[in-house]
Design a protein around this motif. Sequence first.
Motif, PDB file in Angstrom:
ATOM      1  N   LEU A 154      -7.105   8.460  -7.145  1.00 46.56           N
ATOM      2  CA  LEU A 154      -6.164   7.346  -7.039  1.00 46.56           C
ATOM      3  C   LEU A 154      -5.679   7.170  -5.588  1.00 46.56           C
ATOM      4  O   LEU A 154      -5.587   6.047  -5.099  1.00 46.56           O
ATOM      5  CB  LEU A 154      -4.960   7.589  -7.959  1.00 46.56           C
ATOM      6  CG  LEU A 154      -5.240   7.604  -9.472  1.00 46.56           C
ATOM      7  CD1 LEU A 154      -3.965   7.815 -10.252  1.00 46.56           C
ATOM      8  CD2 LEU A 154      -5.910   6.304  -9.921  1.00 46.56           C
ATOM      9  N   VAL A 155      -5.350   8.326  -4.954  1.00 49.68           N
ATOM     10  CA  VAL A 155      -4.845   8.254  -3.567  1.00 49.68           C
ATOM     11  C   VAL A 155      -5.909   7.693  -2.640  1.00 49.68           C
ATOM     12  O   VAL A 155      -5.610   6.888  -1.748  1.00 49.68           O
ATOM     13  CB  VAL A 155      -4.380   9.644  -3.106  1.00 49.68           C
ATOM     14  CG1 VAL A 155      -4.078   9.639  -1.611  1.00 49.68           C
ATOM     15  CG2 VAL A 155      -3.162  10.095  -3.895  1.00 49.68           C
ATOM     16  N   ASN A 156      -7.160   8.102  -2.792  1.00 48.27           N
ATOM     17  CA  ASN A 156      -8.242   7.698  -1.908  1.00 48.27           C
ATOM     18  C   ASN A 156      -8.993   6.473  -2.405  1.00 48.27           C
ATOM     19  O   ASN A 156     -10.133   6.226  -2.012  1.00 48.27           O
ATOM     20  CB  ASN A 156      -9.229   8.851  -1.720  1.00 48.27           C
ATOM     21  CG  ASN A 156      -8.575  10.070  -1.098  1.00 48.27           C
ATOM     22  OD1 ASN A 156      -7.772   9.925  -0.181  1.00 48.27           O
ATOM     23  ND2 ASN A 156      -8.903  11.251  -1.616  1.00 48.27           N
ATOM     24  N   TYR A 157      -8.374   5.712  -3.298  1.00 48.39           N
ATOM     25  CA  TYR A 157      -9.027   4.552  -3.900  1.00 48.39           C
ATOM     26  C   TYR A 157      -9.390   3.549  -2.817  1.00 48.39           C
ATOM     27  O   TYR A 157      -8.602   3.287  -1.897  1.00 48.39           O
ATOM     28  CB  TYR A 157      -8.087   3.909  -4.925  1.00 48.39           C
ATOM     29  CG  TYR A 157      -8.731   2.798  -5.720  1.00 48.39           C
ATOM     30  CD1 TYR A 157      -9.712   3.079  -6.706  1.00 48.39           C
ATOM     31  CD2 TYR A 157      -8.400   1.471  -5.470  1.00 48.39           C
ATOM     32  CE1 TYR A 157     -10.294   2.056  -7.410  1.00 48.39           C
ATOM     33  CE2 TYR A 157      -8.993   0.450  -6.177  1.00 48.39           C
ATOM     34  CZ  TYR A 157      -9.946   0.741  -7.154  1.00 48.39           C
ATOM     35  OH  TYR A 157     -10.538  -0.281  -7.864  1.00 48.39           O
ATOM     36  N   LEU A 162       0.832  -1.201   0.000  1.00 48.65           N
ATOM     37  CA  LEU A 162       0.000   0.000   0.000  1.00 48.65           C
ATOM     38  C   LEU A 162       0.870   1.257   0.000  1.00 48.65           C
ATOM     39  O   LEU A 162       0.610   2.205  -0.724  1.00 48.65           O
ATOM     40  CB  LEU A 162      -0.939  -0.024   1.209  1.00 48.65           C
ATOM     41  CG  LEU A 162      -1.891   1.163   1.356  1.00 48.65           C
ATOM     42  CD1 LEU A 162      -2.830   1.226   0.130  1.00 48.65           C
ATOM     43  CD2 LEU A 162      -2.710   1.024   2.630  1.00 48.65           C
ATOM     44  N   HIS A 163       1.920   1.225   0.788  1.00 51.27           N
ATOM     45  CA  HIS A 163       2.837   2.367   0.847  1.00 51.27           C
ATOM     46  C   HIS A 163       3.521   2.567  -0.494  1.00 51.27           C
ATOM     47  O   HIS A 163       3.755   3.707  -0.920  1.00 51.27           O
ATOM     48  CB  HIS A 163       3.883   2.161   1.945  1.00 51.27           C
ATOM     49  CG  HIS A 163       3.310   2.199   3.339  1.00 51.27           C
ATOM     50  ND1 HIS A 163       2.277   3.037   3.686  1.00 51.27           N
ATOM     51  CD2 HIS A 163       3.616   1.475   4.466  1.00 51.27           C
ATOM     52  CE1 HIS A 163       1.965   2.858   4.955  1.00 51.27           C
ATOM     53  NE2 HIS A 163       2.769   1.892   5.459  1.00 51.27           N
ATOM     54  N   ALA A 164       3.810   1.447  -1.191  1.00 51.06           N
ATOM     55  CA  ALA A 164       4.453   1.539  -2.511  1.00 51.06           C
ATOM     56  C   ALA A 164       3.519   2.208  -3.509  1.00 51.06           C
ATOM     57  O   ALA A 164       3.952   3.019  -4.338  1.00 51.06           O
ATOM     58  CB  ALA A 164       4.859   0.144  -2.983  1.00 51.06           C
ATOM     59  N   ALA A 165       2.205   1.858  -3.424  1.00 50.32           N
ATOM     60  CA  ALA A 165       1.233   2.458  -4.326  1.00 50.32           C
ATOM     61  C   ALA A 165       1.140   3.960  -4.098  1.00 50.32           C
ATOM     62  O   ALA A 165       1.153   4.757  -5.045  1.00 50.32           O
ATOM     63  CB  ALA A 165      -0.124   1.798  -4.122  1.00 50.32           C
ATOM     64  N   ASN A 166       1.086   4.364  -2.832  1.00 56.60           N
ATOM     65  CA  ASN A 166       0.997   5.796  -2.520  1.00 56.60           C
ATOM     66  C   ASN A 166       2.275   6.525  -2.911  1.00 56.60           C
ATOM     67  O   ASN A 166       2.232   7.663  -3.361  1.00 56.60           O
ATOM     68  CB  ASN A 166       0.733   5.992  -1.029  1.00 56.60           C
ATOM     69  CG  ASN A 166      -0.679   5.539  -0.639  1.00 56.60           C
ATOM     70  OD1 ASN A 166      -1.594   5.590  -1.472  1.00 56.60           O
ATOM     71  ND2 ASN A 166      -0.852   5.071   0.584  1.00 56.60           N
ATOM     72  N   LYS A 167       3.406   5.868  -2.774  1.00 59.32           N
ATOM     73  CA  LYS A 167       4.684   6.480  -3.144  1.00 59.32           C
ATOM     74  C   LYS A 167       4.755   6.703  -4.645  1.00 59.32           C
ATOM     75  O   LYS A 167       5.275   7.727  -5.117  1.00 59.32           O
ATOM     76  CB  LYS A 167       5.831   5.593  -2.661  1.00 59.32           C
ATOM     77  CG  LYS A 167       7.204   6.227  -2.865  1.00 59.32           C
ATOM     78  CD  LYS A 167       8.283   5.326  -2.284  1.00 59.32           C
ATOM     79  CE  LYS A 167       9.659   5.959  -2.501  1.00 59.32           C
ATOM     80  NZ  LYS A 167      10.738   5.086  -1.979  1.00 59.32           N
ATOM     81  N   ALA A 168       4.199   5.728  -5.397  1.00 63.21           N
ATOM     82  CA  ALA A 168       4.205   5.880  -6.847  1.00 63.21           C
ATOM     83  C   ALA A 168       3.363   7.072  -7.262  1.00 63.21           C
ATOM     84  O   ALA A 168       3.718   7.811  -8.187  1.00 63.21           O
ATOM     85  CB  ALA A 168       3.670   4.595  -7.495  1.00 63.21           C
ATOM     86  N   LEU A 169       2.270   7.292  -6.574  1.00 61.94           N
ATOM     87  CA  LEU A 169       1.419   8.426  -6.905  1.00 61.94           C
ATOM     88  C   LEU A 169       2.065   9.738  -6.507  1.00 61.94           C
ATOM     89  O   LEU A 169       1.816  10.776  -7.125  1.00 61.94           O
ATOM     90  CB  LEU A 169       0.066   8.279  -6.211  1.00 61.94           C
ATOM     91  CG  LEU A 169      -0.800   7.098  -6.689  1.00 61.94           C
ATOM     92  CD1 LEU A 169      -2.077   7.014  -5.869  1.00 61.94           C
ATOM     93  CD2 LEU A 169      -1.132   7.252  -8.180  1.00 61.94           C
ATOM     94  N   ASP A 170       2.881   9.726  -5.437  1.00 58.91           N
ATOM     95  CA  ASP A 170       3.513  10.961  -4.946  1.00 58.91           C
ATOM     96  C   ASP A 170       4.444  11.563  -5.980  1.00 58.91           C
ATOM     97  O   ASP A 170       4.676  12.770  -6.000  1.00 58.91           O
ATOM     98  CB  ASP A 170       4.310  10.685  -3.661  1.00 58.91           C
ATOM     99  CG  ASP A 170       3.378  10.409  -2.493  1.00 58.91           C
ATOM    100  OD1 ASP A 170       2.181  10.760  -2.592  1.00 58.91           O
ATOM    101  OD2 ASP A 170       3.834   9.828  -1.469  1.00 58.91           O
ATOM    102  N   SER A 171       4.953  10.720  -6.900  1.00 55.05           N
ATOM    103  CA  SER A 171       5.900  11.249  -7.897  1.00 55.05           C
ATOM    104  C   SER A 171       5.188  11.885  -9.089  1.00 55.05           C
ATOM    105  O   SER A 171       5.841  12.441  -9.966  1.00 55.05           O
ATOM    106  CB  SER A 171       6.830  10.127  -8.370  1.00 55.05           C
ATOM    107  OG  SER A 171       6.063   9.100  -9.009  1.00 55.05           O
ATOM    108  N   LEU A 172       3.848  11.789  -9.121  1.00 55.23           N
ATOM    109  CA  LEU A 172       3.100  12.350 -10.242  1.00 55.23           C
ATOM    110  C   LEU A 172       2.633  13.752  -9.929  1.00 55.23           C
ATOM    111  O   LEU A 172       2.354  14.084  -8.768  1.00 55.23           O
ATOM    112  CB  LEU A 172       1.874  11.486 -10.553  1.00 55.23           C
ATOM    113  CG  LEU A 172       2.149  10.079 -11.122  1.00 55.23           C
ATOM    114  CD1 LEU A 172       0.843   9.328 -11.297  1.00 55.23           C
ATOM    115  CD2 LEU A 172       2.881  10.185 -12.461  1.00 55.23           C
ATOM    116  N   ASP A 173       2.552  14.599 -10.964  1.00 53.00           N
ATOM    117  CA  ASP A 173       1.927  15.907 -10.828  1.00 53.00           C
ATOM    118  C   ASP A 173       1.089  16.175 -12.072  1.00 53.00           C
ATOM    119  O   ASP A 173       0.999  15.323 -12.970  1.00 53.00           O
ATOM    120  CB  ASP A 173       2.987  17.003 -10.602  1.00 53.00           C
ATOM    121  CG  ASP A 173       4.038  16.993 -11.701  1.00 53.00           C
ATOM    122  OD1 ASP A 173       3.769  16.462 -12.804  1.00 53.00           O
ATOM    123  OD2 ASP A 173       5.154  17.515 -11.432  1.00 53.00           O
TER     124      ASP A 173
END
Length: 780
Positions: free
Chosen positions: A578-581, A517-528
């Motif tokens: 995506l973050v709140n999926y 789960l942390h990996a999924a959120n980390k992947a999203l953190d790199s997007l803008d």
Amino acid sequence: MAGAIVSAAVEIYSRMSTDLLPTPAKAHYIFNLRDLSKLVQGVLQADVGYIREPVPMFRLFCHESLRVFHDRLIDNTDKKYFCDILSQMASKHFNQDYAAETFEKKPIIFGDFMKVGGDPKDRVYEDIKDTTKLIKVLNDYLDDYNMSCPKEMKLVFFLDAIQHVSRIARMVRQPRGNALLVGVGGTGKQSLTRLACHMAGYVCIQIELTRGYNYDSFHEDLKLLYQSAGVEGKNTVFLFTDTQIVVEEFLEDINNILNSGEISNLFPAEEFEAVINAVRPRAKEAGVSESDRDGIYDFFISRVRDNLHIVLCMSPVGDAFRARCRMFPSIVNCCTIDWFTQWPKEALLSVSNEFFADVDIGVTDEVKAALSVFCEVIHTSVSAMSDRFFAELRRNVYTTPTSYLELINLYLSMLNDKRKQLMASRDRVANGLQKLLETNDLVAKMEVELTALGPELKKKSEDTDILMVKLEKDQIEADKVRAVVSEEEAIAKEKADETEAIAEDAQRDLDEALPLLHAANKALDSLDKSDIAEVRVFANPPEMVLTVMEAVCILMGNKTDWASAKGLLGDTQFLSRLVNYDKDNIPDKILRNLKKYIDNPKFVPEIVEKTSRACKSLCLWVRAIDSYAHVFRTVEPKREKLVNAQAELAEVQSELALKQASLQEVEDKIKELQDSFDASVAAKESLQKNIALTAARLKRAGKLVTALGDEQVRWDETVKIFQKEIDNVAGNVFIASACVAYYGPFTAQYREMLVKEWIVKGQELGIPVSDVFSLVTNLE
């Protein structure tokens, strides 16, 4: 009046010098023309503006005659003879009827000191008739003196003291006036001189004897006197006593000062020159030439004689005074003599009244007044016994005012101490007697207590046995409840261990899913938004971009075409969605549709990154969500099992708490019974100890009462004796003080007579005195 004064003065001088000749006891009965000049000089002190009438002039003449001739006389016979002469002169030359006794009963006093604080130039030599006012003025001077001097001086102004201080004031105020004061120690010669100097505004100087004080030291002090009187021009009084005569050469210098004012070789050359230079301006003002050194020195000596007044204080006891009068004639010829006689009864009574006035000695005012009279009686009786002692044994005993003051001071210091001592002794015996009486009462009380404690101990034992039986019964019931609770606690512990194992297993699986789960959120953190816009601009997206977006559309529930993907990318809340999926509730159908993308060998971040960095992050997110969903489906059954286990555990623990509460209630009841039992046992033991202690005390007290039974009578008598001594302490201590102050020189026979006389006189005055007196007992 002038002719009468001169004629009377010459006749008085002639008769005194002819009839009263010097003897070994009256070595100072030397009359010369200086005495005649002193009489006339005294008369001339008066201001014609105040004394013009014959009667005041006659009183002034009588006063000066008394001061010059009468004051040196040593006994009543000579004084009466002089008063007879003066009475004859009154009728012969002044036409005045004046009885001889009047001069003694109503003494004439003149002085110039009645205006306290007035300018010396405004002083008036006047007849002082108001004795009360005079005493007030003298007290004002004394208060002023004590305020200005570090050592306080206490004086009592009885008539004798008033006469002496006025005489000294007259002597030092006269031009070149000097005084010889003769009297035994303690008559107040020095104290009255200091007060008279203060009244005149003069500086009083007295040498201070130290170890090694010698003739040279005396010369150094004389230089200071000459400096004060001759150079500074201060009116100075040199007070010198016979106790300060280290060597007789001191009197040789005093003799020279009185006679000529000059001491040979007093100043060395350098100091002599300094004196001449210091006096030269004053000498020039007086008309002496600055170059006339002898004239300047004579002027200096003249100033010394004018400003320096010598007051000699000597004792007539022994042969020293007679020898000094013979060897140094100026101390008689150049001084006005004042002979201090024994204090009269009025003086003795005034002093004792003054001492006792403000002192609390623990007696009534009547007894205090009687004690004042007793002081005078004792002093007078000792004087009478001294005369008898001399007549019978030819041994002189001198009763001085010092002995009188010592009697009073010793009495005041001893009385309270002796009273406290007697009261302490009385109280000590009285306390012993009181303790003995209390012990008798205590023995009776303990017998009653011991009798009452028997039934109480029996009842306490019975109550304790009843409590013991009840405690044993309740203890059995408590053991049964404790066994049931122990079994329930074992079951609850087993259930708790099982629940804990399930929770740990679920937590391990959950710990495996959380990193995904942390990996999924980390992947999203790199997007803008710019990354999203980069993907969205593709009209014909590359294969891997389309594959990634189709996987995202599956998870989001959209169609898997590029138009749906672009619509999804265009949503401003895309990243937030995506973050709140909702990753915990992904349907199985979505996971089945997603499986072909997950299994695609190209659907990995490394390959996707070559096409689009943004799609790489989305690829990571899709794969992480998929992994988390599969793990979560494994954990969920375990979590449900944990919830069920926890519910069962709570039910078991609730039942256990009820049984534990029941057990606690039983145990509290047992503890309460145990406390009651312990308290009952302690009370029983305490009662047993109390009985034993009371019996032991009763036994010891009985022995003590029996042993001290005879002492009770003796102690009671002792208390009465001490009380009688306390009642008589005022008189007994007074007689003891009188013994210490007076009867040392007497032999045993005379001492016994004195004490017997004092006891009788004290009892006659109403002073409590024991019939049998012991000096040792009263001085202990």
